[in-house]
Design an enzyme around this catalytic site. Structure first.
Site, PDB file in Angstrom:
ATOM      1  N   LEU A   1       0.964  -1.217  -0.783  1.00 54.67           N
ATOM      2  CA  LEU A   1       0.195   0.009  -0.173  1.00 54.67           C
ATOM      3  C   LEU A   1       0.650   1.392   0.077  1.00 54.67           C
ATOM      4  O   LEU A   1       1.524   1.335   1.182  1.00 54.67           O
ATOM      5  CB  LEU A   1      -0.984   0.097   1.247  1.00 54.67           C
ATOM      6  CG  LEU A   1      -2.071  -1.390   0.850  1.00 54.67           C
ATOM      7  CD1 LEU A   1      -2.931  -1.379   2.238  1.00 54.67           C
ATOM      8  CD2 LEU A   1      -2.018  -1.738   0.084  1.00 54.67           C
ATOM      9  N   GLY A  12       2.199  -8.444   5.761  1.00 50.36           N
ATOM     10  CA  GLY A  12       3.285  -8.303   6.681  1.00 50.36           C
ATOM     11  C   GLY A  12       1.830  -6.625   7.079  1.00 50.36           C
ATOM     12  O   GLY A  12       0.869  -6.690   6.715  1.00 50.36           O
ATOM     13  N   GLY A  13       2.546  -5.978   7.817  1.00 49.89           N
ATOM     14  CA  GLY A  13       1.634  -4.571   8.387  1.00 49.89           C
ATOM     15  C   GLY A  13       0.824  -3.981   6.485  1.00 49.89           C
ATOM     16  O   GLY A  13      -0.345  -3.730   7.559  1.00 49.89           O
ATOM     17  N   ASP A  14       1.014  -3.568   5.933  1.00 48.64           N
ATOM     18  CA  ASP A  14       0.559  -2.985   4.543  1.00 48.64           C
ATOM     19  C   ASP A  14       0.678  -3.758   3.559  1.00 48.64           C
ATOM     20  O   ASP A  14       0.291  -3.561   1.721  1.00 48.64           O
ATOM     21  CB  ASP A  14       0.430  -1.359   4.182  1.00 48.64           C
ATOM     22  CG  ASP A  14       1.766  -1.353   4.139  1.00 48.64           C
ATOM     23  OD1 ASP A  14       3.315  -1.924   4.588  1.00 48.64           O
ATOM     24  OD2 ASP A  14       2.005   0.011   3.734  1.00 48.64           O
ATOM     25  N   GLU A  15       0.900  -5.049   3.559  1.00 50.22           N
ATOM     26  CA  GLU A  15       1.388  -6.132   2.763  1.00 50.22           C
ATOM     27  C   GLU A  15       0.804  -7.092   1.911  1.00 50.22           C
ATOM     28  O   GLU A  15       0.399  -7.674   3.211  1.00 50.22           O
ATOM     29  CB  GLU A  15       3.504  -6.340   2.649  1.00 50.22           C
ATOM     30  CG  GLU A  15       4.207  -5.305   2.598  1.00 50.22           C
ATOM     31  CD  GLU A  15       5.445  -6.005   2.887  1.00 50.22           C
ATOM     32  OE1 GLU A  15       6.246  -7.221   2.492  1.00 50.22           O
ATOM     33  OE2 GLU A  15       6.626  -5.365   3.337  1.00 50.22           O
TER      34      GLU A  15
END
Length: 342
Positions: free
Chosen positions: A197, A237-240
């Site tokens: 993102l 992942g966090g924003d993956e």
């Protein structure tokens, strides 16, 4: 026996019996025997019309029947459903007789076919003990089955939880890696989209982590809607995010899916009076039955293509080519999972 036993007593002690007169005609029927043929008037029928003697063979006349007294008779009751019974004929000393009947080893079939209960047998009959054992076994088996179902359900739930991202409900990295291993082991044709993102850090920094979590959930829903039911969407992942698309035979499919995802994520996301604006960069690898690819190389190639999308201005999809790896290895991009522009 000097005289015929009282019928009431016999009905209690031997509820599955018959009484015959001197001519072999049925004069009384025990209550359980009558249950076998509730619509047949057995009283008044000659025994040898109501029953066929299968063994001993050759018993077809009254004389032959009396001669078989005290022997175990194998009988078949007329009518439907078929009723194969065991019996023993005991004379009363006055020309009449009592025939005691049983199902023998077929008692369970008899109980089932005629809806009998323990009340249809004498209290001291071993059949009662067998019925109790069968009921106890059935209850134990049902309890075991229910326990197994609960354990299986708990196992499935635990496995599902282990492979699920709790925030978005998507698959997690562990599930993704297992799926990749299976596809590679099967030498399958598939594609991997690695999605990051753009500008997500700004959402957390300016609107807070609650807004960030909301954005991630909205993005997860959008990715599910814009991919096929056979595809797998995972948050890694966090924003993956990563999407695995099996059975891709045309690169145009990948371009269309990537374009739809990018367009959906560019739509502003409202949250408590504020609006979050993000976009998505995608790196895509198309694996066409490669025997040399590994999970690590596939994910690294997707990451290289994703870096190229970031480098070219974000909000775009880049298809992996070997030239991109050459560029990365030449030093224009740090090796491994480097820090990309957010």
């Amino acid at each position: 026996m000097k005289h015929m036993a009282n019928t009431d007593v016999m009905d209690v002690l031997c509820p599955m019996h018959l009484m015959l007169d001197a001519q072999g005609v049925i004069t009384h029927v025990g209550p359980t025997t009558q249950k076998l043929r509730p619509d047949m008037a057995l009283v008044g029928l000659p025994f040898l019309e109501a029953f066929t003697v299968r063994r001993p063979r050759g018993v077809a006349t009254l004389t032959q029947l009396w001669a078989a007294q005290s022997l175990k008779l194998h009988l078949e009751l007329a009518g439907e459903p078929p009723a194969r019974l065991k019996g023993v004929l005991v004379p009363d000393g006055r020309g009449a007789a009592i025939v005691n009947l049983s199902f023998g080893i077929s008692i369970l079939d008899g109980v089932r076919d005629y809806a009998l209960t323990n009340a249809d047998f004498a209290a001291t009959d071993l059949a009662i003990e067998m019925l109790y054992l069968v009921e106890a076994k059935s209850a134990a088996m049902e309890s075991s089955r229910q326990l197994n179902l609960r354990l299986q359900g708990a196992k499935v739930a635990a496995e599902e939880q282990a492979f699920t991202d709790t925030l978005t409900g998507l698959k997690n990295r562990r599930a993704l890696e297992l799926l990749l291993e299976r596809l590679l082991a099967a030498n399958a044709c598939f594609a991997v989209m690695h999605i990051d993102l753009d500008y997500f850090k700004a959402v957390n920094d300016t609107l807070g982590h609650a807004a960030g979590d909301h954005v991630l959930q909205v993005v997860a829903g959008a990715m599910i809607e814009e991919t096929r039911v056979t595809d797998t969407v995972a948050r890694v992942g966090g924003d993956e995010f990563t999407v695995i698309l099996p059975n891709v035979s045309d690169i145009d499919v990948l371009e269309r899916v990537g374009r739809r995802i990018i367009e959906r994520i560019e739509v502003p996301i409202p949250f408590k009076g504020q609006v979050s604006k993000i976009s998505a960069s995608i790196g895509t690898v198309w694996i066409q039955s490669s025997n040399t690819a590994t999970r690590a190389t596939v994910m690294e190639d997707a990451d290289i293509a994703l870096y190229a999308s970031k480098k070219e201005g974000r909000a775009r999809q880049t298809m992996y080519t070997p030239e991109l790896r050459d560029t990365a290895n030449s030093g224009l991009r740090p090796k491994g999972r480097s820090k990309r522009p957010s």
